[in-house]
Design an enzyme around this catalytic site. Structure first.
Site, PDB file in Angstrom:
ATOM      1  N   ASP A 104       0.810  -1.211   0.000  1.00  0.00           N
ATOM      2  CA  ASP A 104       0.000   0.000   0.000  1.00  0.00           C
ATOM      3  C   ASP A 104       0.847   1.267   0.000  1.00  0.00           C
ATOM      4  OD1 ASP A 104      -2.197  -1.633   0.144  1.00  0.00           O
ATOM      5  OD2 ASP A 104      -2.455  -1.412   2.305  1.00  0.00           O
ATOM      6  N   LYS A 105       0.243   2.348  -0.430  1.00  0.00           N
ATOM      7  CA  LYS A 105       0.914   3.651  -0.483  1.00  0.00           C
ATOM      8  C   LYS A 105       1.564   4.002   0.851  1.00  0.00           C
ATOM      9  CE  LYS A 105      -0.136   8.586  -0.791  1.00  0.00           C
ATOM     10  NZ  LYS A 105      -1.204   9.613  -0.977  1.00  0.00           N
TER      11      LYS A 105
END
Length: 375
Positions: free
Chosen positions: A178-179
């Protein structure tokens, strides 16, 4: 992870960017006019084992940034096709069907261009590279993030390698995180490397562990979470955990081990047996231990501890200091696709997570009355 703690690539699959958001598309009666030129935006091949379900439900489960109502309107406008023919929203998909969303505007250009973005390269040879991704960096261009991603940075780094085409699905990222998760990722430079690495992820022979700071104390020292991961029916940007017998979502297994207890929060090691979107985040929330700082899964609430103003201020300071989920992809292990050598990598905790843990350690050790479970 798809966006994942780690999104698992099939041996010969490309990790595709998210296409244009159907929520932003205005549908009008004029769109139904014959002869109108349409452009493909989404394509799904229905699995052989797929049961007969309405196409609006099927597409709703596949498309993150969509609503069932919008999909139904798209079908009414003649934009939803099955095997190259428009269908209505009550059509039931069958194994082997090819479902496409056709719209009256060209698809957003998702061509990956090289961008001079710093990379923390842990290892590199002629076939692959292992990168330590910082929190805040999106891995792949997608809806709302078409530039400034990790793959743009990789394209720049490999711009002088003639055989590497960042737009070729046979090379590049093998998995995602994820970011706002930091840590290790592997990138394949050649088709042979990606095929081999993809097969290892698919067959669960890779080794991956994460460090996570989660809310609450555990009664046990270790455990395993088993529960299907699927799109949350009430929040399309969040994943939920479903009973394995429900038939909803995909099988997901997370093993965890307590590393250090702080009473109100706990540092754990998570080992992925599968690699589903938001797997650790959803699994930990499911057992009552959301990741600290994980706004999407309730981790920015003060879920444990006393009601004193000083404690509340301490937690708020921690949340302000580390404005993301406290999750780090710490280790990554796989067999080198060419040499057959076992490759194992470890990434130290980034400064924000290290300092966050140190804050909790000092806070708990400095209290006269220890939290329950630490006496």
């Amino acid at each position: 992870m798809q966006d994942a703690e780690s999104a698992l690539a099939m041996p010969d699959a490309n990790i595709n960017p998210m296409a244009e958001d159907i929520e932003d598309i205005e549908l009008t009666e004029e769109d139904e006019e014959q002869g109108q030129q349409l452009y493909e935006h989404y394509r799904f091949s229905v699995d052989r084992g797929q049961e007969a379900v309405r196409i609006d439900k099927y597409m709703f489960e596949k498309m993150q940034h969509s609503s069932r109502n919008r999909i139904q309107k798209a079908a009414e406008a003649g934009f939803v096709h099955v095997n190259d023919r428009p269908v209505k929203s009550n059509y039931k998909v069958r194994p082997g069907d090819v479902v496409t969303l056709m719209l009256d505007r060209p698809h957003y250009d998702t061509t990956i261009e090289p961008e001079d973005i710093p990379l923390d390269i842990v290892y590199e040879d002629d076939y692959l590279m292992v990168v330590n991704k910082p929190a805040g960096l999106v891995v792949h261009p997608g809806c709302g993030n078409y530039h400034g991603t990790l793959v743009n940075a990789v394209a720049w780094h490999l711009r002088n390698m003639p055989s590497y085409d960042p737009n070729d699905p046979m090379v590049g990222l093998v998995h995602r995180i994820d970011k706002d998760t930091s840590g290790l990722l592997v990138v394949a430079k050649t088709p042979e490397a990606k095929t081999s690495l993809g097969a290892q992820f698919y067959n669960k022979t890779t080794h991956r562990s994460y460090n996570a700071l989660v809310w609450g104390n555990f009664n046990e020292e270790e455990g395993t979470i088993v529960g299907n991961i699927g799109r949350d029916l009430r929040d399309r940007l969040r994943m939920a955990v479903f009973d394995p017998e429900s038939g909803i979502g995909k099988t997901a297994v997370t093993h965890y081990r307590v590393m250090e207890r702080f009473g109100y929060v706990t540092l754990v090691e998570c080992i992925l047996e599968t690699g589903r979107t938001h797997q650790i985040r959803a699994h930990m929330r499911h057992i009552g231990h959301p990741l600290f700082g994980d706004d999407r899964y309730g981790g920015t609430e003060i879920l444990r501890g006393d009601r004193t103003g000083s404690y509340r201020q301490f937690v708020l300071n921690c949340l302000s200091f580390c404005q993301r989920q406290a999750l780090h992809a710490r280790t990554l292990g796989f067999v080198h696709p060419i040499t057959g050598e076992q490759m194992d990598f470890t990434s130290d905790l980034p400064i924000d997570l290290w300092a966050l843990i140190e804050k909790w350690r000092k806070f708990v050790n400095g209290r006269k009355e220890k939290p329950e479970g630490l006496q």
